[in-house]
Design a protein around this motif. Structure first.
Motif, PDB file in Angstrom:
ATOM      1  N   VAL A   9      39.867 -23.872  27.251  1.00 37.75           N
ATOM      2  CA  VAL A   9      40.326 -23.943  25.853  1.00 37.75           C
ATOM      3  C   VAL A   9      41.594 -24.790  25.773  1.00 37.75           C
ATOM      4  O   VAL A   9      41.736 -25.655  24.901  1.00 37.75           O
ATOM      5  N   ALA A  10      42.551 -24.540  26.672  1.00 36.15           N
ATOM      6  CA  ALA A  10      43.798 -25.310  26.679  1.00 36.15           C
ATOM      7  C   ALA A  10      43.494 -26.790  26.930  1.00 36.15           C
ATOM      8  O   ALA A  10      44.073 -27.675  26.284  1.00 36.15           O
ATOM      9  N   GLY A  11      42.622 -27.068  27.847  1.00 36.68           N
ATOM     10  CA  GLY A  11      42.225 -28.455  28.121  1.00 36.68           C
ATOM     11  C   GLY A  11      41.587 -29.099  26.907  1.00 36.68           C
ATOM     12  O   GLY A  11      41.859 -30.265  26.587  1.00 36.68           O
ATOM     13  N   ALA A  12      40.733 -28.345  26.221  1.00 33.00           N
ATOM     14  CA  ALA A  12      40.083 -28.872  25.018  1.00 33.00           C
ATOM     15  C   ALA A  12      41.110 -29.160  23.933  1.00 33.00           C
ATOM     16  O   ALA A  12      41.035 -30.183  23.234  1.00 33.00           O
ATOM     17  N   VAL A  13      42.099 -28.278  23.780  1.00 34.69           N
ATOM     18  CA  VAL A  13      43.159 -28.481  22.781  1.00 34.69           C
ATOM     19  C   VAL A  13      43.977 -29.730  23.130  1.00 34.69           C
ATOM     20  O   VAL A  13      44.281 -30.554  22.266  1.00 34.69           O
ATOM     21  N   VAL A  14      44.326 -29.862  24.400  1.00 30.11           N
ATOM     22  CA  VAL A  14      45.087 -31.036  24.837  1.00 30.11           C
ATOM     23  C   VAL A  14      44.279 -32.307  24.570  1.00 30.11           C
ATOM     24  O   VAL A  14      44.800 -33.307  24.053  1.00 30.11           O
ATOM     25  N   ILE A  15      42.998 -32.267  24.911  1.00 27.49           N
ATOM     26  CA  ILE A  15      42.137 -33.442  24.680  1.00 27.49           C
ATOM     27  C   ILE A  15      42.046 -33.751  23.192  1.00 27.49           C
ATOM     28  O   ILE A  15      42.124 -34.912  22.775  1.00 27.49           O
ATOM     29  N   LEU A  16      41.921 -32.734  22.358  1.00 25.66           N
ATOM     30  CA  LEU A  16      41.851 -32.925  20.907  1.00 25.66           C
ATOM     31  C   LEU A  16      43.141 -33.534  20.375  1.00 25.66           C
ATOM     32  O   LEU A  16      43.106 -34.490  19.586  1.00 25.66           O
ATOM     33  N   ALA A  22      45.697 -40.751  19.710  1.00 32.96           N
ATOM     34  CA  ALA A  22      45.080 -42.052  19.986  1.00 32.96           C
ATOM     35  C   ALA A  22      44.489 -42.644  18.712  1.00 32.96           C
ATOM     36  O   ALA A  22      44.625 -43.849  18.447  1.00 32.96           O
ATOM     37  N   GLY A  23      43.862 -41.838  17.884  1.00 31.26           N
ATOM     38  CA  GLY A  23      43.291 -42.310  16.621  1.00 31.26           C
ATOM     39  C   GLY A  23      44.374 -42.807  15.677  1.00 31.26           C
ATOM     40  O   GLY A  23      44.225 -43.863  15.040  1.00 31.26           O
ATOM     41  N   VAL A  29      47.799 -49.782  14.808  1.00 32.05           N
ATOM     42  CA  VAL A  29      47.564 -51.118  15.374  1.00 32.05           C
ATOM     43  C   VAL A  29      46.680 -51.934  14.439  1.00 32.05           C
ATOM     44  O   VAL A  29      46.930 -53.121  14.192  1.00 32.05           O
ATOM     45  N   HIS A  30      45.661 -51.292  13.897  1.00 29.47           N
ATOM     46  CA  HIS A  30      44.773 -51.965  12.944  1.00 29.47           C
ATOM     47  C   HIS A  30      45.563 -52.437  11.718  1.00 29.47           C
ATOM     48  O   HIS A  30      45.381 -53.574  11.254  1.00 29.47           O
ATOM     49  N   GLN A  31      46.430 -51.587  11.191  1.00 29.60           N
ATOM     50  CA  GLN A  31      47.249 -51.969  10.036  1.00 29.60           C
ATOM     51  C   GLN A  31      48.168 -53.138  10.383  1.00 29.60           C
ATOM     52  O   GLN A  31      48.327 -54.069   9.585  1.00 29.60           O
ATOM     53  N   LEU A  32      48.794 -53.095  11.547  1.00 35.51           N
ATOM     54  CA  LEU A  32      49.666 -54.191  11.969  1.00 35.51           C
ATOM     55  C   LEU A  32      48.901 -55.501  12.105  1.00 35.51           C
ATOM     56  O   LEU A  32      49.388 -56.564  11.713  1.00 35.51           O
ATOM     57  N   ASN A  33      47.707 -55.433  12.653  1.00 30.73           N
ATOM     58  CA  ASN A  33      46.883 -56.641  12.786  1.00 30.73           C
ATOM     59  C   ASN A  33      46.515 -57.217  11.429  1.00 30.73           C
ATOM     60  O   ASN A  33      46.536 -58.435  11.234  1.00 30.73           O
TER      61      ASN A  33
END
Length: 153
Positions: A9-16, A22-23, A29-33
């Motif tokens: 569960v902790a790993g899943a939370v960290v990944i989320l 990242a999103g 980055v998309h806005q800057l481009n």
């Protein structure tokens, strides 16, 4: 719940959380481009507008050559400076070398404030030099002015 389940569960939370971060970063980055592309487009449009103004100035000056509106020396100085500001290639400079030659031949003659500070005798001397150079280069400069009309660089 076992330790392995808590770790999962902790790993899943960290990944989320990392996926969300990242999103968000990818969106920034998309806005800057997009902003960079828009700025580049504006610069290109401004550059094109400037080139059009310079080309129009060249045409106006070339049309005035041979009239009493402008001396051949002034026309040569202005056109050669405008061509250089456009960054024309050597073949263009060679094609319109008459402007550059008359400009070079009269470079030593003071202009603007330096001209105003000359005595009447000095002005007369430089006017004679300018007139002599213009007579020598007249045919070539008038021909170059005719050939440059209608050209865009």
């Amino acid at each position: 719940m076992s330790l392995w389940q808590w770790l999962a569960v902790a790993g899943a939370v960290v990944i989320l959380v990392l996926a969300v971060v990242a999103g968000i970063l990818q969106y920034k980055v998309h806005q800057l481009n997009r902003a960079r592309k828009a700025q580049q487009q504006e610069l290109e449009e401004a550059n094109q507008a400037q080139r059009e103004r310079i080309n129009k100035s060249i045409q106006v000056i070339a049309q005035a050559v041979g009239s009493d509106d402008i001396t051949l020396t002034e026309a040569s100085i202005r056109i050669s400076v405008l061509l250089d500001s456009l960054g024309v290639e050597d073949p263009v400079r060679e094609e319109f070398s008459a402007f550059y030659e008359l400009k070079t031949a009269t470079d030593h003659i003071p202009i603007l404030q330096a001209w105003k500070e000359l005595s009447t005798k000095q002005k007369f001397k430089y006017d004679r030099e300018r007139t002599t150079q213009e007579q020598f280069h007249e045919k070539a400069v008038v021909d170059a002015a005719k050939r440059i009309r209608g050209r865009q660089f």
